[in-house]
Design an enzyme around this catalytic site. Structure first.
Site, short mmCIF file in Angstrom:
data_model
loop_
_atom_site.label_atom_id
_atom_site.label_comp_id
_atom_site.label_asym_id
_atom_site.label_seq_id
_atom_site.Cartn_x
_atom_site.Cartn_y
_atom_site.Cartn_z
N SER A 180 1.08 4.32 4.08
CA SER A 180 1.58 3.47 2.99
C SER A 180 3.09 3.29 3.16
O SER A 180 3.76 4.19 3.71
CB SER A 180 1.29 4.14 1.65
OG SER A 180 2.05 3.54 0.63
N TYR A 214 1.59 11.88 -3.29
CA TYR A 214 0.95 10.76 -2.59
C TYR A 214 1.82 10.33 -1.40
O TYR A 214 1.34 10.21 -0.26
CB TYR A 214 0.75 9.58 -3.54
CG TYR A 214 0.23 8.32 -2.86
CD1 TYR A 214 -1.09 8.25 -2.42
CD2 TYR A 214 1.06 7.22 -2.64
CE1 TYR A 214 -1.57 7.11 -1.78
CE2 TYR A 214 0.59 6.09 -2.00
CZ TYR A 214 -0.73 6.04 -1.58
OH TYR A 214 -1.19 4.90 -0.94
N1 LIG Z 1 -3.87 -1.07 -2.39
C1 LIG Z 1 -2.64 -0.85 -2.09
O1 LIG Z 1 -1.71 -1.46 -2.65
C2 LIG Z 1 -2.30 0.16 -1.03
C3 LIG Z 1 -0.97 0.27 -0.62
C4 LIG Z 1 -0.64 1.20 0.36
C5 LIG Z 1 -1.62 1.98 0.93
N2 LIG Z 1 -2.91 1.86 0.51
C6 LIG Z 1 -3.90 2.74 1.13
O2 LIG Z 1 -4.99 1.95 1.58
C7 LIG Z 1 -6.20 2.72 1.52
C8 LIG Z 1 -7.26 1.93 0.79
O3 LIG Z 1 -6.81 1.65 -0.51
P1 LIG Z 1 -7.47 0.52 -1.42
O4 LIG Z 1 -6.40 0.02 -2.28
O5 LIG Z 1 -8.24 -0.42 -0.57
O6 LIG Z 1 -8.47 1.40 -2.29
P2 LIG Z 1 -9.69 0.95 -3.24
O7 LIG Z 1 -9.76 -0.52 -3.37
O8 LIG Z 1 -9.57 1.77 -4.46
O9 LIG Z 1 -10.97 1.42 -2.40
C9 LIG Z 1 -11.17 2.76 -2.15
C10 LIG Z 1 -12.41 2.94 -1.29
O10 LIG Z 1 -12.53 4.31 -0.96
C11 LIG Z 1 -13.74 4.85 -1.50
N3 LIG Z 1 -13.40 6.17 -1.99
C12 LIG Z 1 -12.52 6.49 -2.96
N4 LIG Z 1 -12.45 7.82 -3.10
C13 LIG Z 1 -13.30 8.35 -2.19
C14 LIG Z 1 -13.68 9.67 -1.85
N5 LIG Z 1 -13.19 10.73 -2.49
N6 LIG Z 1 -14.60 9.85 -0.87
C15 LIG Z 1 -15.12 8.80 -0.22
N7 LIG Z 1 -14.80 7.52 -0.48
C16 LIG Z 1 -13.91 7.31 -1.47
C17 LIG Z 1 -14.17 3.88 -2.58
O11 LIG Z 1 -15.59 3.80 -2.71
P3 LIG Z 1 -16.45 4.74 -3.69
O12 LIG Z 1 -15.79 4.65 -5.02
O13 LIG Z 1 -17.81 4.20 -3.63
O14 LIG Z 1 -16.36 6.08 -3.08
C18 LIG Z 1 -13.69 2.55 -1.99
O15 LIG Z 1 -14.60 2.10 -1.03
C19 LIG Z 1 -5.83 4.04 0.86
O16 LIG Z 1 -5.63 5.02 1.85
C20 LIG Z 1 -4.51 3.74 0.17
O17 LIG Z 1 -3.71 4.88 0.03
C21 LIG Z 1 -3.28 0.98 -0.45
#
Ligand SMILES: NC(=O)c1ccc[n+]([C@@H]2O[C@H](COP(=O)([O-])OP(=O)(O)OC[C@H]3O[C@@H](n4cnc5c(N)ncnc54)[C@H](OP(=O)(O)O)[C@@H]3O)[C@@H](O)[C@H]2O)c1
Length: 318
Positions: free
Chosen positions: A193, A206
């Site tokens: 991130s 985080y």
């Molecule tokens: N969105 C942003 O702005 C952003 C920015 C910087 C970095 N990131 C990084 O990008 C990555 C993805 O983020 P996102 O925003 O796409 O997240 P998201 O939309 O909340 O999706 C999270 C995914 O992970 C699964 N998940 C969550 N907790 C889990 C667990 N304990 N075990 C297994 N699966 C789990 C969820 O499915 P289930 O609920 O079915 O398990 C879902 O498929 C993360 O590593 C995050 O730190 C995101």
């Protein structure tokens, strides 16, 4: 004598101007090369289909992970989808299966806050598959920015966060990379991130967990380059997903699909990147400000994140 002095000063000024000019040109060239040229010309880009038959995506039912699953399927790779919820996995496999009928989908349930049993089970399920691409995407963040000592249920929460953000990346690499090393081909994308690169007060655990991902990727990439494995660390800024709680995509917070479409073009080209030009501009701006005045940059970021915290706390009361 006076003339000789002036001559020496002139020469020194000329040398200084040359050095500063050279550094500016070098900086501009590197910036333009890394952010535009190399990606546009696809220098060293990896053909993901050549890496193997299968891709594995953790956290594949929503957001960035689901977008990776879609783009990889579109490129002709079979995809293993992993997350906690079987019903969501089946829905995504069905949705993508209808769109990309020529590829296969396999679903695996795993909760990455767990540390032992899931890796034993995943290892058994993934053993022997020709996995060419691993997207270590799963991650969790705070519900809202908070002071370290004021995070609710902090013992359990921090353990879960570290397991999900750090342990998962390390262990998935441990399970999948031996096959890649043996076949001498493979791609690992670890999702960190921008929080790892810029001041991130009120999100300290985080941000630190994502800094682990960045450092791990950098050194792992160097170790396994000679085994034909490309390791990339992706450091996104805001993307419109459930985690960021941004509902409407904008230029600065794109939809997951827009974001991944850009990011995937940088695999093999850049080892560590935000993957999306507007996010790089944001990070560079904050870092330039930090190099001029670390206190001012920290203060601005702190005020911004503290405002997000205050809004979240107000919402929680109403
Ligand atoms: N969105 C942003 O702005 C952003 C920015 C910087 C970095 N990131 C990084 O990008 C990555 C993805 O983020 P996102 O925003 O796409 O997240 P998201 O939309 O909340 O999706 C999270 C995914 O992970 C699964 N998940 C969550 N907790 C889990 C667990 N304990 N075990 C297994 N699966 C789990 C969820 O499915 P289930 O609920 O079915 O398990 C879902 O498929 C993360 O590593 C995050 O730190 C995101």
């Amino acid at each position: 004598m006076e003339n000789e002095g002036i001559c020496l000063v002139n020469k020194l000024a000329l040398i200084c101007t040359f050095i500063v000019g050279f550094q500016i040109v070098r900086f501009l060239f590197t910036y333009i090369y890394n952010n535009f040229l190399a990606t546009a010309l696809q220098i060293n880009a990896v053909n993901l289909k050549d890496a193997g038959k299968w891709a594995v995506v953790t956290g594949a039912t929503d957001g960035i992970g689901k977008a990776y699953a879609e783009i990889l399927a579109k490129k002709g790779l079979n995809v293993v989808l992993i997350s906690r919820t079987q019903s969501k996995l089946e829905a995504v496999a069905k949705e993508l299966g209808q769109k990309y009928s020529e590829v296969e989908f396999k679903t695996l349930v795993a909760d990455f806050t767990d540390t032992q049993q899931i890796y034993h089970d995943l290892d058994k399920q993934l053993n022997g598959m020709d996995i060419g691409v691993l997207i270590n995407n799963v991650g969790m963040s705070y519900n809202h920015p908070e002071y370290f000592l004021d995070v609710k249920n902090k013992d359990e929460f921090f353990t879960n966060l570290i397991n999900c953000n750090i342990f998962s990346v390390t262990n998935m690499c441990k399970i999948i990379m031996p096959g890649m090393a043996e076949r001498r081909r493979g791609v690992v994308v670890n999702i960190s991130s921008t929080a790892a690169q810029i001041p991130s007060p009120l999100l300290s655990v985080y941000a630190a967990s994502k800094a682990y991902v960045a450092k791990f990727s950098e050194d792992l990439g160097y170790e396994y380059n000679k085994f034909g494995i490309t390791v990339q660390c992706l450091l996104p800024g805001y993307v419109a997903t459930n985690m960021s709680m941004i509902r409407k995509a904008t230029w600065m917070a794109p939809s997951p699909l827009t974001y991944v479409q850009e990011a995937v073009k940088t695999i093999g080209v850049v080892e560590s990147t935000t993957g999306y030009y507007p996010h790089s501009v944001l990070v560079d701006t904050i870092n330039v400000l930090k190099s001029i005045s670390p206190r001012l940059s920290r203060w601005i970021v702190f005020r911004t994140i503290a405002n997000v915290r205050a809004r979240a706390l107000r919402r929680a009361v109403h």
